[in-house]
Design a protein around this motif. Structure first.
Motif, short mmCIF file in Angstrom:
data_model
loop_
_atom_site.label_atom_id
_atom_site.label_comp_id
_atom_site.label_asym_id
_atom_site.label_seq_id
_atom_site.Cartn_x
_atom_site.Cartn_y
_atom_site.Cartn_z
N UNK A 117 -6.20 -17.00 0.50
CA UNK A 117 -5.68 -17.43 0.67
C UNK A 117 -4.80 -17.88 2.27
N UNK A 118 -4.26 -16.63 2.46
CA UNK A 118 -3.74 -16.04 3.66
C UNK A 118 -4.45 -15.66 4.48
N UNK A 119 -5.22 -15.13 4.40
CA UNK A 119 -6.85 -14.98 5.15
C UNK A 119 -7.64 -15.62 5.57
N UNK A 120 -7.90 -16.27 4.87
CA UNK A 120 -8.81 -17.98 5.15
C UNK A 120 -7.42 -19.11 5.91
N UNK A 121 -6.49 -19.16 5.75
CA UNK A 121 -5.45 -19.92 6.66
C UNK A 121 -5.72 -19.50 7.78
N UNK A 122 -5.33 -18.41 8.01
CA UNK A 122 -5.13 -17.02 9.56
C UNK A 122 -6.62 -17.50 9.72
N UNK A 123 -7.89 -17.34 9.63
CA UNK A 123 -9.44 -17.59 9.96
C UNK A 123 -9.10 -19.35 10.92
N UNK A 124 -8.98 -19.86 9.58
CA UNK A 124 -9.46 -21.67 10.59
C UNK A 124 -8.16 -21.73 11.49
N UNK A 125 -6.87 -21.14 11.74
CA UNK A 125 -6.55 -21.17 12.92
C UNK A 125 -7.07 -20.92 13.73
N UNK A 126 -7.33 -19.28 14.17
CA UNK A 126 -7.89 -19.43 15.31
C UNK A 126 -9.28 -19.58 15.49
N UNK A 127 -10.13 -20.24 14.05
CA UNK A 127 -11.49 -20.51 14.74
C UNK A 127 -11.43 -22.14 13.76
N UNK A 128 -11.11 -22.54 13.97
CA UNK A 128 -10.69 -24.50 13.84
C UNK A 128 -12.52 -25.05 13.58
N UNK A 129 -12.81 -25.88 12.51
CA UNK A 129 -13.88 -26.36 12.52
C UNK A 129 -14.12 -26.98 13.69
N UNK A 130 -15.05 -27.96 13.27
CA UNK A 130 -15.70 -28.71 14.55
C UNK A 130 -14.89 -30.25 13.93
N UNK A 131 -15.55 -30.37 12.72
CA UNK A 131 -14.80 -31.11 11.62
C UNK A 131 -14.03 -30.78 10.57
N UNK A 132 -12.92 -31.19 10.80
CA UNK A 132 -11.68 -29.94 10.22
C UNK A 132 -11.37 -31.35 8.58
N UNK A 133 -11.79 -30.60 7.77
CA UNK A 133 -11.16 -31.22 6.69
C UNK A 133 -9.72 -31.18 6.40
N UNK A 161 -8.71 -7.67 8.38
CA UNK A 161 -8.20 -7.77 6.16
C UNK A 161 -7.62 -6.76 6.16
N UNK A 162 -7.48 -5.33 6.11
CA UNK A 162 -7.09 -4.60 5.16
C UNK A 162 -5.54 -4.45 5.43
N UNK A 163 -4.86 -5.32 6.94
CA UNK A 163 -4.16 -5.22 6.90
C UNK A 163 -3.30 -6.64 5.73
N UNK A 164 -3.96 -7.70 5.60
CA UNK A 164 -3.55 -8.94 4.54
C UNK A 164 -3.94 -8.24 3.37
N UNK A 165 -4.17 -7.26 2.86
CA UNK A 165 -4.31 -7.50 1.71
C UNK A 165 -2.95 -7.39 0.40
#
Length: 479
Positions: A340-356, A436-440
């Motif tokens: 979940x943490x990894x996904x949140x960081x990814x969404x912050x860096x590369x927000x989708x065009x349509x953000x749910x 990714x390994x540092x976020x485990x």
């Protein structure tokens, strides 16, 4: 000498009439009078104003009516009632505060055109001797825990990566400089400086004049993204007392308030941690220091849970008591919550065009229910807070890649100023630099930094250390 904090009602009641009698000059953008040039303390002492300044401070500290701006304690109360810390406009509000305090000093005999002094601790990391002389009657002296602020210094705010100004943006100067050096300077000096009553210590004003100077130097260095003067960011006004306000736009630059600084260069190196503040020993740059990861403490786990409609705790630990020994706390995150943490960081860096609406896109570390113990409230120390510091330690940039911020009595005093003592450290930007390994796993480390007379034993307790993810935007812009 006895000081007292008056009640808000009495302060506001007395302040209205007192301010009306001050006849402070009106502030007009584009003033034509020559600007006042603020001087570093060592220059100020030879400027011819020292004796009058000394007498003015002496008279103000002795003035008994704390609801009158002639009283030193009046200005302490202004800070207690209105100052913003850990929030937007920290720098701009204090710029106006210093301006009005300067105007009050200039009403004193011999100070009509006084240049306000600042303390450049990037050259002289020890408090000037004039402020540490405990001779009876010295108005510049108050009891303190320490005099050397070298360990508070960092070049991080002046990194080429720090291009945005206001809090809540990526690489924000205001956030960086408040975290360090501003807060640790308060903590290492301690005494009154460890509280919201910090203006009771005369060194406060020289400290904040230097912070203001460093802000100005950062802007002048070029390539910075500061909201333009016509931007809505500068709309509205700041309050210092019922009849004493200043429009935010008038704190945009020193020129708006008709002053300048003798030195407008941002620091490019740190002084040595020399025992002397001699200017002849300050050419050595600091080498990156090695930051060992502290050993793990044994702390009870706290469960993942909803914290608000937009934020959720992924887990934490409780009853973290800090002493003179550095310590780490590994948060008990499940593999799915690490993801979940990894996904949140990814969404912050590369927000989708349509953000749910339910997309998690920011991460923060929360220190909840903070309490100070005994001598811990007097300061003389602070803790650097790191996330996922490598087990082998880090020497590449003094741990800056992993640094979330600092905590000490000053931050806790500010956090408890208007309610429960809780500190939040945005972690999205720091985590965005990790592989990714540092976020485990998520490990929070508290590195103890002690001043000359730092207390030993238990100094503060953190009720809970937890990591939260949120649907809130991690920053207002993503350059």
């Amino acid at each position: 000498m006895t000081f007292s904090l008056i009640s808000r009602r009495n302060f506001l009641k007395g302040a209205g009439g007192a301010i009306a009698s001050m006849s402070l000059p009106s502030l007009v953008l584009g003033q034509t009078a020559p600007p006042s040039i603020r001087l570093e303390w060592n220059q100020f002492k030879t400027s011819g104003y020292y004796d009058s300044f000394y007498k003015a401070v002496q008279n103000m500290r002795a003035y008994p009516d704390t609801s009158n701006p002639l009283s030193w304690e009046y200005w302490v109360n202004v800070h207690v009632k209105y100052c913003p810390h850990g929030s937007p406009y920290f720098l701009a509000w204090h710029r106006g505060y210093l301006y009005y305090f300067e105007q009050q000093l200039r009403k004193m005999p011999g100070l009509a055109d006084m240049p306000f002094p600042y303390w450049d601790y990037y050259k002289y990391p020890r408090i000037p001797d004039d402020f540490t002389n405990s001779t009876t009657g010295n108005p510049l002296y108050v009891p303190r825990s320490g005099t050397n602020v070298y360990s508070a210094l960092t070049l991080a705010p002046f990194s080429s990566k720090v291009v945005n100004f206001q809090r809540n943006t990526r690489n924000a100067f205001e956030t960086s400089i408040e975290s360090k050096p501003h807060n640790p300077v308060h903590n290492l000096i301690g005494g009154e400086m460890a509280n919201m009553t910090s203006p009771r210590d005369p060194i406060f004003y020289l400290h904040h004049a230097n912070i203001d100077r460093l802000w100005y130097a950062w802007v002048l260095s070029g390539g910075k993204k500061v909201p333009s003067l016509t931007d809505s960011y500068w709309a509205g006004s700041f309050t210092y007392a019922p009849s004493l306000t200043i429009t935010k736009s008038q704190t945009y630059a020193p020129s708006s308030l008709n002053y300048d600084y003798a030195n407008k260069t941002q620091p490019s190196s740190l002084p040595p941690s020399a025992k002397s503040s001699s200017p002849f020993k300050l050419t050595q740059a600091e080498m990156p220091r090695f930051v060992p990861r502290p050993g793990l403490g044994n702390f009870p786990a706290t469960a993942a849970r909803a914290v608000s409609q937009t934020s959720r705790s992924l887990g934490g630990v409780s009853n973290v008591v800090l002493t003179e020994t550095s310590v780490s706390a590994q948060l008990p995150l499940t593999a799915s919550n690490v993801q979940v943490v990894q996904n949140a960081v990814s969404a912050a860096l590369n927000p989708p065009v349509q953000l749910a609406a339910n997309t998690l896109r920011s991460v923060k570390v929360v220190l909840d229910n903070l309490q100070l113990f005994g001598a811990g409230a007097r300061g003389g120390y602070f803790y650097n807070i790191y996330i996922n510091l490598p087990p082998s330690g880090d020497a590449t940039d003094g741990g800056q890649k992993y640094l979330l911020g600092t905590v000490g009595p000053f931050e806790i005093a500010g956090a408890s100023h208007h309610g429960t003592a809780t500190l939040e450290f945005p972690a999205t930007e720091v985590l965005s630099n990790f592989s990714s390994s540092e976020l485990k796993e998520v490990t929070i480390s508290f590195e103890r930094i002690s001043g000359e007379n730092a207390p030993k034993g238990q100094v503060l307790r953190i009720g809970e250390v937890r990591i939260e993810v949120s649907t809130d935007a991690p920053w207002e812009s993503n350059p």
